[in-house]
Design a protein around this motif. Structure first.
Motif, PDB file in Angstrom:
ATOM      1  N   LYS A 170      39.615  45.651  33.349  1.00 30.79           N
ATOM      2  CA  LYS A 170      40.457  46.337  32.525  1.00 30.79           C
ATOM      3  C   LYS A 170      39.572  47.242  31.654  1.00 30.79           C
ATOM      4  N   LEU A 171      38.816  47.929  32.280  1.00 23.72           N
ATOM      5  CA  LEU A 171      38.190  48.925  31.226  1.00 23.72           C
ATOM      6  C   LEU A 171      38.171  50.383  31.815  1.00 23.72           C
ATOM      7  N   PRO A 172      38.431  51.266  30.930  1.00 19.97           N
ATOM      8  CA  PRO A 172      38.555  52.471  31.227  1.00 19.97           C
ATOM      9  C   PRO A 172      37.249  52.968  32.368  1.00 19.97           C
ATOM     10  N   PRO A 173      37.831  53.806  33.333  1.00 16.69           N
ATOM     11  CA  PRO A 173      37.004  53.990  34.429  1.00 16.69           C
ATOM     12  C   PRO A 173      35.553  54.913  33.844  1.00 16.69           C
ATOM     13  N   ALA A 174      35.919  55.705  32.543  1.00 17.27           N
ATOM     14  CA  ALA A 174      34.849  56.534  31.857  1.00 17.27           C
ATOM     15  C   ALA A 174      33.870  55.414  31.351  1.00 17.27           C
ATOM     16  N   ASN A 175      34.065  54.222  31.092  1.00 20.91           N
ATOM     17  CA  ASN A 175      33.097  53.375  30.467  1.00 20.91           C
ATOM     18  C   ASN A 175      32.408  52.471  31.555  1.00 20.91           C
ATOM     19  N   VAL A 176      32.595  52.741  32.515  1.00 17.34           N
ATOM     20  CA  VAL A 176      31.723  51.946  33.701  1.00 17.34           C
ATOM     21  C   VAL A 176      31.029  53.089  34.193  1.00 17.34           C
TER      22      VAL A 176
ATOM     23  N   LYS B  58      34.958  52.008  40.500  1.00 18.12           N
ATOM     24  CA  LYS B  58      36.647  51.978  40.198  1.00 18.12           C
ATOM     25  C   LYS B  58      37.230  50.341  40.142  1.00 18.12           C
ATOM     26  N   GLU B  59      36.885  49.756  41.171  1.00 17.14           N
ATOM     27  CA  GLU B  59      37.432  48.468  41.602  1.00 17.14           C
ATOM     28  C   GLU B  59      37.245  47.576  40.328  1.00 17.14           C
ATOM     29  N   ILE B  60      35.740  47.670  40.064  1.00 17.96           N
ATOM     30  CA  ILE B  60      35.262  46.666  38.782  1.00 17.96           C
ATOM     31  C   ILE B  60      35.988  47.065  37.477  1.00 17.96           C
ATOM     32  N   ALA B  61      36.082  48.294  37.257  1.00 22.63           N
ATOM     33  CA  ALA B  61      36.637  48.791  35.929  1.00 22.63           C
ATOM     34  C   ALA B  61      38.346  48.169  36.063  1.00 22.63           C
ATOM     35  N   LYS B  62      38.761  48.354  37.169  1.00 21.29           N
ATOM     36  CA  LYS B  62      40.442  47.899  37.085  1.00 21.29           C
ATOM     37  C   LYS B  62      40.409  46.326  37.080  1.00 21.29           C
ATOM     38  N   VAL B  63      39.506  45.750  37.755  1.00 22.48           N
ATOM     39  CA  VAL B  63      39.957  44.179  37.498  1.00 22.48           C
ATOM     40  C   VAL B  63      39.325  43.745  36.027  1.00 22.48           C
TER      41      VAL B  63
ATOM     42  N   TYR C  27      31.777  37.404  39.586  1.00 20.73           N
ATOM     43  CA  TYR C  27      30.928  36.739  38.544  1.00 20.73           C
ATOM     44  C   TYR C  27      30.934  37.527  37.213  1.00 20.73           C
ATOM     45  N   LEU C  28      30.990  38.852  37.360  1.00 20.56           N
ATOM     46  CA  LEU C  28      31.243  39.556  36.125  1.00 20.56           C
ATOM     47  C   LEU C  28      32.777  39.309  35.477  1.00 20.56           C
ATOM     48  N   HIS C  29      33.823  38.658  36.110  1.00 16.88           N
ATOM     49  CA  HIS C  29      34.835  38.714  35.723  1.00 16.88           C
ATOM     50  C   HIS C  29      34.872  37.200  34.768  1.00 16.88           C
ATOM     51  N   HIS C  30      34.150  36.322  35.660  1.00 13.20           N
ATOM     52  CA  HIS C  30      33.735  34.949  34.822  1.00 13.20           C
ATOM     53  C   HIS C  30      32.867  35.069  33.562  1.00 13.20           C
ATOM     54  N   GLU C  31      31.904  35.864  33.736  1.00 10.74           N
ATOM     55  CA  GLU C  31      30.939  36.031  32.282  1.00 10.74           C
ATOM     56  C   GLU C  31      31.576  36.921  31.109  1.00 10.74           C
ATOM     57  N   ILE C  32      32.215  37.993  31.603  1.00 13.39           N
ATOM     58  CA  ILE C  32      32.746  38.782  30.636  1.00 13.39           C
ATOM     59  C   ILE C  32      34.094  38.394  29.863  1.00 13.39           C
ATOM     60  N   MET C  33      35.015  38.157  30.999  1.00 13.30           N
ATOM     61  CA  MET C  33      36.239  37.889  30.451  1.00 13.30           C
ATOM     62  C   MET C  33      36.511  36.146  30.055  1.00 13.30           C
ATOM     63  N   GLU C  34      35.924  35.481  31.033  1.00 15.77           N
ATOM     64  CA  GLU C  34      36.177  34.049  30.812  1.00 15.77           C
ATOM     65  C   GLU C  34      35.374  33.133  29.852  1.00 15.77           C
TER      66      GLU C  34
ATOM     67  N   ALA D  19      46.539  33.582  42.320  1.00 20.09           N
ATOM     68  CA  ALA D  19      46.360  34.740  41.169  1.00 20.09           C
ATOM     69  C   ALA D  19      47.404  34.855  40.283  1.00 20.09           C
ATOM     70  N   GLU D  20      48.724  34.612  40.828  1.00 18.28           N
ATOM     71  CA  GLU D  20      49.593  34.650  39.702  1.00 18.28           C
ATOM     72  C   GLU D  20      49.488  33.740  38.722  1.00 18.28           C
ATOM     73  N   ARG D  21      49.165  32.284  39.390  1.00 16.91           N
ATOM     74  CA  ARG D  21      48.912  31.353  38.173  1.00 16.91           C
ATOM     75  C   ARG D  21      47.894  31.651  37.393  1.00 16.91           C
ATOM     76  N   MET D  22      46.599  32.433  37.858  1.00  7.70           N
ATOM     77  CA  MET D  22      45.587  32.613  36.985  1.00  7.70           C
ATOM     78  C   MET D  22      46.133  33.708  35.828  1.00  7.70           C
ATOM     79  N   GLU D  23      46.864  34.597  36.433  1.00  5.96           N
ATOM     80  CA  GLU D  23      47.478  35.748  35.448  1.00  5.96           C
ATOM     81  C   GLU D  23      48.157  35.112  34.340  1.00  5.96           C
ATOM     82  N   GLN D  24      49.122  34.169  34.727  1.00  9.76           N
ATOM     83  CA  GLN D  24      49.751  33.427  33.740  1.00  9.76           C
ATOM     84  C   GLN D  24      48.808  32.817  32.457  1.00  9.76           C
ATOM     85  N   ILE D  25      47.888  32.129  33.049  1.00  9.73           N
ATOM     86  CA  ILE D  25      46.921  31.380  32.239  1.00  9.73           C
ATOM     87  C   ILE D  25      46.214  32.188  31.284  1.00  9.73           C
ATOM     88  N   GLN D  26      45.689  33.587  31.877  1.00  6.97           N
ATOM     89  CA  GLN D  26      44.981  34.494  30.990  1.00  6.97           C
ATOM     90  C   GLN D  26      45.992  35.268  30.228  1.00  6.97           C
ATOM     91  N   LYS D  27      47.044  35.355  30.350  1.00  8.57           N
ATOM     92  CA  LYS D  27      48.054  35.897  29.082  1.00  8.57           C
ATOM     93  C   LYS D  27      48.105  34.777  28.080  1.00  8.57           C
TER      94      LYS D  27
END
Length: 1443
Positions: A98-104, A91-96, A60-67, A249-257
């Motif tokens: 793409k936020l610094p762990p200190a900012n989460v 940590k997992e949310i920060a990784k997905v 949900y956060l990936h959809h709302e924040i990044m998309e 997931a590989e196709r999604m990553e290409q689209i996001q790029k």
């Protein structure tokens, strides 16, 4: 204010619907089927899952924040039913994202005591992170109780955000996570509006176990989902339906790029107005994706087939920027849709999770194999983790098991479940409140629901594939390329090869429910063993069924047809394909199958036994193959079949050949198993003999028998030691049944024995004959505890050595019998010298010494011989050389020590007799095969004493010096000879009689032999009739033929043996006729024969009696002796028989009853004679004279007087002739005299006796004309008891053993609580003691009784778990689930013997007397008869008590 944003009420409604859907729980959306929105359910569900991203918080956060809003801050309030986020989740949310762990950062509201403290924490966090985007989580549990706290915290966050926003160059995202408990009545306002988004995410974390998409789960049953996932994995590679997410997931990553790359129209600047108008933008966003329009679009999309490319673009055409973005959006949507549609069930992970539950449902057939459960779990988890390498074209264990699970689920849904219910499992089961409360979240509820459905299927599959520890094979061969691994999986993968049906195997037909417990069986002889070949028990059972189908064919066609059926069968086809791949594989398969086959047919105690049995079976297969393989038989087959048969024979042997060979030698293998049991070290010895060589003929059982017999060979020292000698006797006796069964089998089934085996068995038979002869000698002549070892035991080894000098020892032939004769002669000579020296016989009479007397000269003679000479005034020594005189007054004193020697010698001869009879019966006439004529003549000479007849001497001895000529031995030998061949024996006996006529004229010497022959022939006829069956018709026909034949032989033959046979036939026929008469006319009460066969029998018997006078006498005596004179009386009343059985004058005597009262003594006898005289007219004063002359007491006088009056007066009424009855004057005189006697008390009873009125209360006691003898005797017994009890009651003397009977007679009403003699007692305590005495190891059984009181035993815990039928009355006993069936109770521990008379009605009572309480059956019958007589007379004395 909103007029510029929302243009119509419809858009407001659509936005509200969209927001409400955001806050809905998944189970609520699933339950729309039951609401008015059921038509829009599919579209709503697609929008809920695909657009709103409710799968997890991360998604949900990936959809709302990044998309969706990559340039805006996001404020979200999330409600959930799962656990709150942890540090790892951050940590997992920060990784997905793409936020610094200190900012989460994550804050828990419960950790702050005041609002100021919480505000300072927020402010410090916002100040620390100014350069990068920031994500703040504020978590709170028990949201239904902390609503105000959450609202305050939200206000504080927004206040701090407003202050910090001016100084920050990055976005701040705030997420409130509110945990809501699933309790009824709870309330939480989740929708806030404004800048805040509200959403319900049931599970915050991404799923660890991959479930199908919720849309797929709504539309399909569990079986369909399972089958789709497994089918994708089997069709497209290893778990292709599961790994699709990685590709997507590989196709999604290409689209996001591409999305992150700047477009010409993007300025990259975020305006302040955009931030200030966040709420309007959100409303605009929601209005753009109008709810109803989206639902309609989703429904249309679901019904329209997808295309590979949504936009057709010419490669050379340059697209505008807006078109490029549109293409990317479309591609992203297609990828997301494709991800959702293709996402399948992770069946491998699901099966791994079900392993524990499935193992808990399994029960071991053998309790000692309890540790197998743990081993099985480890093996399953290890096998499920095996993955195939890329490019490998083979199945994995997880794929095969998943496929079988899917088949079972499909069968259950199609044949058991109601139509439509299987597909609605998500709504009906997973979305049920009970299931969700138990699981916590809807996702876990769905997962657990699938697990519940899959676990029983997996348990059934594991129970099948781990039969006989079959999983160990796959665990030992984990290499996917190994042929054993591939064969194992291919057999399991084929549902027809290893059948497992849900309705048949996983469901209880009685309970109509799914099994909750399944047994992992061991297919074999009740022992645990591990398979060597995969699923060998399936092959074994199926091939046995095939052989049963073709059992009517000859063996060659059986093999051919069974091989065809085996190759057509799915399992057989798979196994045959692997055998055809390589010869070494085929040999391995057959070797492994042989081992498993032996385990399934034989319960071995060691590996050596198994190896020997495998060798035996392999040899039998080669022998069977060689026997079937002959050119003549094969040439008759069609060309193709003959070629295949040649190929099979060239290869060696096949699995069907193993089964056919086993059935050919099954009895021989059984013999080998018995030898293993008798001699535990036999297997090791046989392994040393056979080594590793392969025999083409099975002779291992013969070798085993030879080794056992060699092990039984006697030695001198053990035979001379008493304990060792007894041990040797017991050992031979233990081996005897098995050895004789093996030796007899070759005679009955020599076809299945090869030439070598038959030769070895013949040698074994000779060796066994020697061992058995020695065993008989030691057993009879050297009994346990014998002390004269020099006379008996010392003869054992010479006897063995003498028998062993020749290899052929057969006591059906003359040489072996001659050896026995010589040995017994030597034994007798040694015994005579031992006991008497040279004085075994008297030298004067040449008879065995009797009462020896020693003369002064030292010579010894019989006392009778010396006395006879003394009567003739000859007083000298009879010794011809001595002739020394002695005095006439010399006392002829018998030597006492010599008498003891004679007794000891006679005992020794009797033991020799017993040995001789045992040897003849067991070794000469065994196996129903008579010995050769020479042996028959030798034995007949023993019967007729022929050896002495030829010499003309007066003595007849058997073998002269070795066997005592007792009638028992002669009768025994003659019966054996008659059974072996009547004609040969008759011929020899007639020769004997012809020869005896030359020496004797009066026939006195042959009379004894004639009687012996008659008796033995009778016994032989009785034996013949028992072999013809027990039916009355068969016996009647056979006896009729004998009776018709007898008169012809008696009147037309002059040969002695024919006369003897005729007499034997007559006696036998009349004896059987007497029995049939008794059963026909006495027991059944008929007056005419019931069938034609019986009339012919009685006519033949009458014919014989008319022609031969002694036959009629014999018949009458036979009836009286066996069945009693009452039976003769009844039979003579049958008009059909009375004519020839008895003359009229004799019939009247039969009716005259004997006086049973004579046992009362002389006083009764004198009084009866006196009463007779009074009845005939003499004075009653004679009675007074007898009473005065007796010294007996008054009770005995009165008793004798009453019995005499009953006997002479009352019983005279039976004749019916008035002239034979006493006159009235006599009766009055007797009555008057009795009343005048002051010493007698029984005045009234005497009056009833004289008037025949004793039976006023009981008519059965009244004497009537023509009463049968049995009635008369029973009446006499009852009257005797009445007299005794009545007289005893008038005296005060000690009553002794009559005390209980007198109480029963006087006061029967007081006996209801007393224990009567011979009544059944409570035997439960004895049964319990007997059952417990047979138990060992502290085991205890519980005694129960059925509703009718019959006892039975329940073992283990003592509670019933199964139902059965009572063997006595047939009612249901036992129970189920530790609940007893109705009426079944535990037996009480105390004595339950009931007082009073408890035998029940006489018509339903067992009349057979049985021993009880330490008394014999006869004693019990007498006591019970006395009890019943006493009850009878008491009821007659007081009729109202009989009620």
């Amino acid at each position: 204010m909103y007029s510029n944003v929302i243009t119509s009420d419809k858009e407001v409604l659509s936005a509200a619907q969209y927001q409400l859907l955001q806050c809905a729980t998944p189970e609520a959306v699933v339950r729309l089927e039951n609401t008015k929105l059921r038509a829009l359910q599919e579209g709503i569900w697609d929008q809920y899952c695909k657009q709103q991203k409710h799968e997890s918080l991360l998604e949900y956060l990936h959809h709302e924040i990044m998309e969706k809003k990559p340039h805006d801050s996001v404020f979200v309030q999330v409600t959930t039913h799962s656990k709150l986020l942890s540090i790892d989740d951050e940590k997992e949310i920060a990784k997905v994202l793409k936020l610094p762990p200190a900012n989460v950062r994550s804050l828990a509201l419960q950790n702050f005591g005041t609002e100021q403290e919480f505000g300072r924490k927020i402010r410090r966090f916002f100040n620390d992170v100014k350069k990068n985007d920031t994500l703040l989580f504020v978590q709170c549990d028990s949201g239904d109780q902390n609503g105000s706290l959450i609202a305050c915290a939200r206000y504080c966050v927004m206040d701090e955000f407003a202050q910090a926003r001016e100084n920050m160059g990055s976005k701040i995202h705030v997420v409130f996570v509110v945990q809501l408990p699933r309790v009824s009545g709870g309330c939480f306002v989740g929708f806030q509006g404004g800048k805040w988004l509200s959403v319900h995410i049931d599970d915050l974390r991404p799923e660890t176990n991959q479930l199908p998409s919720l849309g797929n789960m709504m539309r399909n049953s569990i079986g369909t989902l399972f089958k789709q996932s497994v089918h994708q994995g089997r069709t497209h590679g290893p778990q292709s339906g599961i790994i699709t997410r990685q590709d997507l997931a590989e196709r999604m990553e290409q689209i996001q790029k591409r999305e992150r790359a700047p477009h010409p129209s993007d300025s990259g600047i975020v305006l302040e107005s955009e931030v200030n108008n966040t709420d309007e933008d959100s409303l605009m966003d929601t209005s753009e994706s109008q709810f109803s329009r989206d639902v309609e679009m989703e429904n249309r999309r679901a019904s329209t087939p997808k295309k590979e490319n949504s936009v057709q673009v010419d490669p050379g055409e340059e697209l505008p920027t807006t078109d490029v973005r549109m293409e990317e959006d479309v591609e992203r949507m297609e990828v997301e849709d494709h991800e959702s549609d293709l996402r399948g069930l992770d069946y491998s992970a699901l099966i791994r999770n079900c392993v524990q539950g499935a193992a808990a449902m399994l029960k071991e057939e053998h309790a000692e194999n309890a540790q197998r459960t743990t081993e099985r779990i480890q093996i399953l988890l290890k096998l499920l983790s095996i993955r195939k390498m890329k490019g490998q074209d083979c199945r994995t264990f997880a794929e095969v098991v998943g496929w079988r699970v899917s088949l079972l689920l499909s069968e259950k849904e199609e044949k058991v479940m109601l139509q439509g219910r299987a597909a609605n499992w998500l709504r009906n089961e997973a979305a049920s409140m009970d299931m969700i409360h138990k699981a916590g979240t809807f996702r876990r509820s769905s997962w657990q629901c699938i697990q519940q459905k899959v676990t029983p299927m997996l348990a059934g599959i594991v129970a099948l594939m781990d039969t006989n520890s079959n999983l160990n094979i796959l665990h030992a061969h984990q290499d996917l390329t190994h042929w054993m691994h591939q064969l194992w999986l291919e057999l399991l993968d084929n549902e027809n090869a290893t059948e497992l049906k849900y309705q048949r195997d996983l469901r209880s037909p009685k309970l109509n429910a799914e099994l909750t417990e399944m047994v992992v069986r061991t297919i074999g002889c009740g022992q645990m063993f591990c398979n060597q070949l995969p699923f060998s028990w399936v092959i074994y059972q199926q091939v046995e069924k095939m052989l049963h189908q073709v059992k009517k064919l000859d063996q060659v066609n059986q093999l051919q047809k069974t091989q065809e059926l085996f190759e057509e069968w799915h399992t057989g086809k798979i196994v045959t394909n692997y055998m055809n791949k390589a010869q070494n594989v085929a040999e391995d398969i057959l070797d492994l199958y042989l081992t498993d086959f032996v385990h399934m047919i034989h319960k071995e105690s060691s590996d050596g036994e198994c190896q020997v049995m495998v060798h035996a079976l392999r040899s039998a297969a080669f022998e069977t193959r060689q026997r079937f393989y002959n050119e003549q038989a094969v040439s008759m087959l069609p060309e193709k079949e003959a070629e295949r048969f040649h190929q099979a024979m060239k290869f060696g042997f096949t699995i069907p050949l193993v089964h056919l060979a086993y059935h050919s030698v099954q009895s021989r293998l059984q013999h080998l198993r018995q030898l293993f049991h008798l001699l535990p070290d036999l297997a090791a010895s046989l392994l040393n003999v056979i080594g590793r060589s392969q025999e083409n003929e099975m002779n291992i059982d013969v070798l085993g028998l030879t080794y056992c017999l060699e092990n039984l060979e006697p030695h001198t020292e053990p035979l001379e030691n008493q304990n060792q000698r007894n041990g040797w006797l017991d050992k031979v006796q233990r081996f005897k049944p098995t050895v004789e069964r093996i030796l007899q089998s070759v005679c009955q089934d020599s076809y299945h024995y090869g030439e070598k085996s038959r030769h070895h068995l013949l040698q074994c038979r000779y060796m066994w004959n020697r061992l058995l002869a020695l065993h008989l000698f030691v057993e009879h002549v050297c009994p346990r505890g014998v002390k004269r070892e020099d006379l008996t035991v010392k003869r054992c080894m010479p006897f063995w050595i003498m028998l062993s000098r020749e290899e052929k020892t057969d006591f059906k032939e003359v040489p072996s019998m001659e050896k026995v004769k010589k040995f017994l002669e030597s034994c007798n000579i040694s015994a005579s010298k031992h006991f008497f020296g040279e004085l075994e016989k008297c030298k004067y009479c040449e008879e065995p010494m009797q009462n020896p007397v020693k003369l002064p000269c030292g010579h010894i003679f019989c006392h009778a011989c010396l006395q006879e000479r003394r009567y003739a005034d000859i007083n000298e020594c009879p010794e011809g050389v001595c002739r020394k005189k002695f005095g006439a007054d010399m006392e002829l004193k018998t030597l006492s020590d010599f008498r003891d020697k004679i007794t000891a010698h006679n005992e020794y001869k009797q033991r020799c007799n017993a040995f001789f009879m045992a040897l003849v019966s067991q070794l000469c006439f065994n196996e129903n095969i008579p010995p050769e004529p020479g042996v028959v003549r030798m034995l007949l000479s023993c019967v007729t004493k022929e050896s002495q007849l030829k010499t003309g001497t007066k003595d007849f001895n058997l073998f002269d010096v070795c066997i005592d000529p007792s009638p028992v031995i002669r009768s025994f030998l003659l019966q054996l000879l008659l059974r072996s061949g009547m004609d040969q024996v008759k011929q020899y006996l007639q020769e004997y009689f012809d020869q005896a006529r030359k020496f004797t004229q009066d026939g006195s010497q042959t009379l004894e032999l004639c009687m012996l022959c008659i008796q033995c022939m009778e016994d032989s006829f009785h034996n013949n009739i028992s072999q013809h069956g027990s039916s009355l018709t068969a016996r009647a026909n056979m006896v009729t033929a004998y009776l018709k034949r007898a008169p012809l032989m008696i009147g037309g033959s002059i040969k002695e043996i024919d006369c003897i046979e005729a007499i034997a036939l007559s006696r036998f026929g009349l004896a059987v006729t007497a029995g049939i008469m008794f059963s026909t006319f006495v027991e059944s009460g008929r007056k005419i024969p019931e069938s034609r066969e019986l009339r012919e029998l009685f006519d033949a018997a009458g014919n014989l009696c008319d022609q031969v006078r002694w036959a009629k006498i014999f018949l009458v005596k036979q009836i009286c002796r066996v069945h009693g004179i009452e039976a003769l009386q009844t039979i003579t009343e049958v008009p059909y028989l009375a004519r020839w059985i008895l003359p009229p004058e004799a019939r009247q005597k039969v009716h005259d009853d004997k006086d049973m009262y004579l046992i009362c003594g002389p006083l009764y006898e004198h009084l009866r004679e006196t009463v007779t005289k009074v009845v005939l007219g003499e004075s009653v004063g004679l009675i007074q004279e007898v009473l005065n002359g007796s010294n007996d007491g008054v009770p005995l006088k009165e008793t004798s007087m009453l019995l005499a009056l009953y006997r002479e007066v009352t019983t005279s009424y039976i004749h019916g002739d008035p002239n034979r009855l006493p006159s009235q004057e006599v009766l009055q005189n007797l009555e008057q005299y009795y009343h005048q006697l002051s010493i007698f008390q029984m005045k009234t009873f005497c009056q009833k006796i004289l008037s025949n009125q004793i039976g006023q209360g009981c008519p059965e006691l009244t004497i009537t004309s023509g009463q049968d003898r049995l009635h008369q005797q029973m009446s006499a017994l009852v009257i005797h008891a009445m007299v005794i009890y009545s007289v005893k009651c008038t005296t005060n003397r000690q009553r002794g053993i009559l005390e209980p009977f007198l109480k029963m007679f006087q006061k029967p009403q007081d006996m209801k609580t007393s224990y009567f003699p011979t009544m059944p007692q409570d035997e439960l305590s004895e049964i319990r003691e007997a059952v417990h005495s047979g138990r060992t190891g502290g085991q205890a059984d519980t005694l129960w009784v059925c509703p009718n009181g019959h006892p039975y035993v329940i073992g283990d815990c003592g509670n019933p778990s199964v139902e059965a039928q009572c063997k006595t009355c047939g009612v249901i006993i036992g129970g189920r689930g530790h609940n007893p069936a109705q009426g079944n109770v535990r037996a009480r521990g105390d004595d339950q013997t009931q007082p009073g008379h408890i035998l029940g009605y006489a018509s339903t009572r067992n009349t057979t007397s049985e021993p009880m309480r330490g008394i014999s059956a006869v004693q019990a019958a007498i006591l019970r008869m006395t009890t019943h007589i006493t009850m009878f007379v008491a009821a007659n004395r007081e009729p109202h008590w009989s009620e």
